[in-house]
Enzyme design. Structure first.
Site, PDB file in Angstrom:
ATOM      1  N   ASP A   1       2.426  -7.257   6.601  1.00 12.74           N
ATOM      2  CA  ASP A   1       2.013  -6.249   7.655  1.00 12.74           C
ATOM      3  C   ASP A   1       1.976  -6.919   8.860  1.00 12.74           C
ATOM      4  O   ASP A   1       1.508  -8.107   9.259  1.00 12.74           O
ATOM      5  CB  ASP A   1       0.645  -5.541   7.331  1.00 12.74           C
ATOM      6  CG  ASP A   1       0.744  -4.646   6.248  1.00 12.74           C
ATOM      7  OD1 ASP A   1       1.685  -4.300   5.812  1.00 12.74           O
ATOM      8  OD2 ASP A   1      -0.413  -4.171   5.801  1.00 12.74           O
TER       9      ASP A   1
ATOM     10  N   HIS B   1       5.214  -7.918   0.966  1.00  7.81           N
ATOM     11  CA  HIS B   1       5.543  -7.663   2.364  1.00  7.81           C
ATOM     12  C   HIS B   1       4.356  -7.939   3.100  1.00  7.81           C
ATOM     13  O   HIS B   1       3.286  -8.312   2.618  1.00  7.81           O
ATOM     14  CB  HIS B   1       5.956  -6.168   2.734  1.00  7.81           C
ATOM     15  CG  HIS B   1       4.470  -5.308   2.343  1.00  7.81           C
ATOM     16  ND1 HIS B   1       4.300  -4.664   1.119  1.00  7.81           N
ATOM     17  CD2 HIS B   1       3.501  -4.716   3.204  1.00  7.81           C
ATOM     18  CE1 HIS B   1       3.212  -3.962   1.316  1.00  7.81           C
ATOM     19  NE2 HIS B   1       2.926  -3.759   2.679  1.00  7.81           N
TER      20      HIS B   1
ATOM     21  N   HIS C   1       7.654  -1.959   3.746  1.00  7.68           N
ATOM     22  CA  HIS C   1       6.295  -1.848   2.919  1.00  7.68           C
ATOM     23  C   HIS C   1       6.941  -1.823   1.242  1.00  7.68           C
ATOM     24  O   HIS C   1       6.019  -2.016   0.560  1.00  7.68           O
ATOM     25  CB  HIS C   1       5.112  -0.947   3.308  1.00  7.68           C
ATOM     26  CG  HIS C   1       4.862  -1.023   4.511  1.00  7.68           C
ATOM     27  ND1 HIS C   1       3.616  -1.804   5.032  1.00  7.68           N
ATOM     28  CD2 HIS C   1       5.315  -0.259   5.617  1.00  7.68           C
ATOM     29  CE1 HIS C   1       3.666  -1.733   6.235  1.00  7.68           C
ATOM     30  NE2 HIS C   1       4.571  -0.830   6.630  1.00  7.68           N
TER      31      HIS C   1
ATOM     32  N   HIS D   1       1.478  -2.176  12.431  1.00  4.84           N
ATOM     33  CA  HIS D   1       1.154  -1.253  11.441  1.00  4.84           C
ATOM     34  C   HIS D   1      -0.041  -0.553  11.544  1.00  4.84           C
ATOM     35  O   HIS D   1      -0.241   0.522  11.268  1.00  4.84           O
ATOM     36  CB  HIS D   1       1.184  -2.015   9.966  1.00  4.84           C
ATOM     37  CG  HIS D   1       0.936  -1.044   8.866  1.00  4.84           C
ATOM     38  ND1 HIS D   1       1.533  -0.044   8.647  1.00  4.84           N
ATOM     39  CD2 HIS D   1       0.077  -1.288   7.860  1.00  4.84           C
ATOM     40  CE1 HIS D   1       1.141   0.585   7.650  1.00  4.84           C
ATOM     41  NE2 HIS D   1       0.130  -0.325   7.047  1.00  4.84           N
TER      42      HIS D   1
END
Length: 213
Positions: A59, A57, A53, A63
């Site tokens: 996800d 980035h 992260h 996550h």
């Protein structure tokens, strides 16, 4: 008509290094040299440790969903294609529908929202996030990916991650920690492919925008 190589690029990824801000408690960027160029060694080789992260980035569902897919298993299509940058500078703690309403006509399937006049270089505990209803309504318009120039689409102190849960339920993808300081409102081509990390909850991306034809 300009070729793809002639179209202007905007690099919307922050620099990543030892001073990159991270979410409190997350793993910062660290780099060590495993080998350096010397008379007996022809190359420099380093080892890096970081949270996925750090910096710009993507996800993964993993996550925010214990049963979700790792980033290496998600489709790439949402991270590549036409997108719209919308300015909601100084919108306050949440990006509400009214902050985006001026730019929603003929919306492409990717939306990136700028909230900072200038992206900070330190951790911002007061970061702006998406209101869950805003994510819900964007999904209703066919949006497949949302992005933001802060570290999270939810408030930094959230324990329920309501906007992430809308993302999970509606099957959207998300980009965080973008830098949109120099990007005018409008439509672009987004290129922000995650690495094929087979067990990871996120992946760094080198996110860029390219001018359309």
């Amino acid at each position: 008509m300009p070729s793809p190589c002639d179209r202007k690029l905007w690099d919307i990824s922050p620099p990543v290094g030892a001073h990159s801000p991270v979410f409190p408690g997350d793993t910062p960027y660290q780099q060590q040299w495993s080998a350096t160029i010397t008379p007996g060694c022809p190359v420099n080789v380093s080892a890096i440790t970081l949270s996925p992260h750090v910096g710009a980035h993507a996800d993964a569902p993993l996550h925010y969903d214990a049963a979700g897919a790792a980033i290496g298993a998600v489709a790439l299509e949402p991270f590549l294609g036409r997108c719209r940058v919308i300015h909601a500078i100084g919108c306050g703690p949440l990006i509400e529908w009214r902050h985006l309403a001026h730019a929603l006509t003929d919306l492409p399937p990717r939306v990136l929202v700028r909230t900072y006049a200038k992206a900070p270089v330190q951790w911002d505990a007061q970061l702006a996030a998406y209101a869950p209803d805003t994510i819900e309504r964007l999904a209703g318009l066919g949006v497949q990916l949302v992005g933001i120039d802060t570290a999270s689409i939810d408030p930094a102190d959230s324990k329920t991650l309501e906007s992430h849960q809308v993302i999970r339920r509606r099957g959207l993808r998300v980009l965080e920690n973008l830098v949109l300081d120099e990007v005018p409102e409008g439509d672009y081509e987004l290129i922000a492919l995650p690495l094929r990390l087979v067990n990871a909850d996120a992946s760094p991306v080198r996110a860029v925008l390219r001018a359309l034809d």
